[in-house]
Structures are given as C-alpha cells and as structure tokens.
Design an enzyme around this catalytic site. Structure first.
Site, PDB file in Angstrom:
ATOM      1  CG  HIS A 183      13.246  -1.175  -0.685  1.00 45.78           C
ATOM      2  ND1 HIS A 183      12.418  -1.687   0.292  1.00 45.78           N
ATOM      3  CD2 HIS A 183      14.468  -1.051  -0.115  1.00 45.78           C
ATOM      4  CE1 HIS A 183      13.115  -1.855   1.402  1.00 45.78           C
ATOM      5  NE2 HIS A 183      14.367  -1.481   1.178  1.00 45.78           N
ATOM      6  NE  ARG A 213       9.257  -9.850   5.740  1.00 41.38           N
ATOM      7  CZ  ARG A 213       8.099  -9.472   6.258  1.00 41.38           C
ATOM      8  NH1 ARG A 213       7.001 -10.165   6.040  1.00 41.38           N
ATOM      9  NH2 ARG A 213       8.029  -8.381   6.984  1.00 41.38           N
ATOM     10  CG  HIS A 268      18.377  -4.682   0.167  1.00 41.05           C
ATOM     11  ND1 HIS A 268      17.437  -4.332  -0.777  1.00 41.05           N
ATOM     12  CD2 HIS A 268      17.910  -4.210   1.357  1.00 41.05           C
ATOM     13  CE1 HIS A 268      16.448  -3.680  -0.187  1.00 41.05           C
ATOM     14  NE2 HIS A 268      16.711  -3.593   1.109  1.00 41.05           N
TER      15      HIS A 268
END
Length: 309
Positions: free
Chosen positions: A96, A191, A171
């Site tokens: 992110h 992604r 993650h």
C-alpha cells in the site's frame, strides 16, 4: 446518542469463503465472501447506521452532518475502516502507498496503514510480511525475474497474534486465516504478484511499477510494541492514525472513553453494554462525550480510536 450501531456490508472475492456465515452468523451473499466491511464510510463500501435516531443513515452522512458525535474530529472524511477478512485462498502479494503518494497518484485518496489481529487460523499457518531485498536494484531484479521464493518473507502465525503493516510493506494473508483489520479509510492496493490466477478467464491486473515505487527497502519489521494494560484492556499498537486494543471482559467493567470516538467489534461471546445486548459479530461506535460506559458479560473485543492530534 451514546452508541451508534453499524450494519456491516460484504464483499465477494476470488479468495473468499463462508466463515463469515459459519463463525459470525452473517447473512453473506455467497460462499466466496472474503470481506466484512464492519465499520466503513468509504465510497467503495459504505455502512449504514442500524437503529436509533439516525437509523439507515450512511456513516459518511452522519460524519458530515453530526460531527459532534465524533468529537468534531479534524478530518475531511471518516478516518478509519474496520474489516473482518476470511481468506479461504491466498490473497495476492501486495503493498500500500502512504498518504503523500496516494494523494498525488490516486486522486487524493488516503494512503493505507493497517494492522491485523489473527482471529483464527489453520495449524501451521503463515503470512507474508516483508521481503529480503537489500537494495532497490535487488528488489527490482527479483520482481522482474520472478524470484519470488528468494524475495518473500514468510512468518508463522497463531490465533491472537497481532501485526502492524506500514505503507510500503510487502504483505499477504494466506489461506485458512481469519483476521480483524483496522486501517485508514482507503481502498488503494498495489498487487505485486497473484500466483498466476485467472478471474473470468483473465489474470487480475498487477501494479508492478507503483509497487516498486512505494516498497520500503530494506524491510524494517514493526513489532507490536505496546505492553500497556489498563485492567481488562490491553493496548496492541499506537501510531499517528490509530490506537488499537484487545479487551477481555469477564464480569463487569467500566470503559472510560477519552478519545473523540471509539470503534468496538465483538469477536467472542456476548455482553450487555450500556443496557443493550451485543454478541459476536456486532460492531458499533462509542460517540464523543459519553463518559463511562458499563460492560457486563463474558466477551472479547477489538477496539480502536483515531489518533488525537
């Protein structure tokens, strides 16, 4: 109004399952339901108030029209988002952005700092947190040349573990894991790798360039460093966006709300709170200025509050 009850919404995803129904009793849309957006005012999934004076009102409307309920918290949007995630399959490996990158590259969105409390997991479960690249150059080489087994850092988990996931952290939640996530109110995910899966006959899009832009190198682990306990409440983590607690109720306790507002999720058991019965899977907001609130019963909770500036 002291307590604002919230009606969750649900998201069907490629990796979702049915535990939101079997474990929490939710009426889910299918056996591929992966996310319960339990307390959300994000436009990609807005919850409504359930019952009371503001029944049916969108949480964003309540935020905009009755900011006094939230201690007049200084933000242009409801700042937090609580989810329960049922990973029946592996989630994509992702990352992110932070606020500054998202503001410029994602139409003014917030970045996404988040944390995970492991509600349950299969035996010998693991999650992916972090990577092994020492430099940006090594990171890009590993990504571009599919050196995933060398790059990815996988760690064992058990029920009750807690992980802080800063922006820039690679993650992924893996199959057989049920978590409660507290995060900034953002839906921006880059992604990095998706195991070559197909959705509707096509690979899901990847975001390699943006991922490489934002991945922190080298990886620095953020431990849940808080050990502060206040009787029945244990602080798990505190950062510039939120504070998160795990609370264990056995009998009767008093919650002293010193924050603009608090988000409460019942994760086990049941309790009478301020004279109303709540059970596992219920979520609510404790409004500003409520003073002491009495909890009676046997239950476990995850609670969160926005950071006080």
């Amino acid at each position: 109004m002291r307590i604002i009850n919230i009606k969750p919404i649900f998201k069907e995803v490629i990796w979702g399952g049915s535990r939101l129904k079997t474990d929490f009793g939710y009426d889910i849309p299918s056996d591929h339901t992966g996310e319960c957006w339990a307390v959300s005012a994000h436009p990609d999934g807005e919850c409504r108030v359930a019952g009371g004076e503001y029944d049916g009102m969108l949480l964003s409307e309540l935020w905009n029209e009755h900011r006094e309920l939230f201690g007049n918290y200084p933000s242009d949007r409801f700042p937090l988002l609580t989810k329960i995630i049922d990973a029946n399959g592996d989630l994509s490996i992702q990352v992110h952005p932070d606020d500054s990158y998202a503001a410029v590259n994602e139409n003014g969105s917030l970045g996404k700092m988040e944390c995970w409390y492991i509600l349950d997991c299969v035996e010998n479960a693991t999650i992916i947190i972090g990577h092994n690249a020492k430099t940006k150059e090594e990171l890009e080489d590993m990504v571009r040349n599919d050196r995933w087994s060398e790059l990815i850092r996988e760690v064992p988990i058990k029920k009750g573990d807690f992980f802080q996931i800063d922006p820039g952290t690679v993650h992924a939640i893996k199959a057989g894991t049920l978590i409660l996530e507290t995060q900034q109110s953002s839906d921006i995910t880059y992604r990095l790798y998706d195991y070559g899966r197909l959705q509707n006959g096509k690979p899901r899009p990847l975001h390699i360039d943006k991922s490489l832009d934002v991945i922190e190198v080298p990886f620095v682990e953020r431990k849940a460093y808080e050990t502060e306990e206040s009787g029945w409440m244990r602080k798990l983590y505190s950062c510039k966006y939120y504070t998160v607690w795990k609370a264990d109720l056995n009998g009767e306790e008093i919650l002293k709300n010193e924050y603009p507002f608090m988000i409460v999720s019942v994760i086990e058991g049941s309790a009478e709170i301020d004279g109303t019965e709540y059970k596992k899977g219920d979520h609510f907001i404790i409004a500003a200025g409520t003073g002491d609130i009495t909890f009676k019963g046997n239950a476990e909770f995850i609670m969160s509050a926005p950071a006080i500036a």
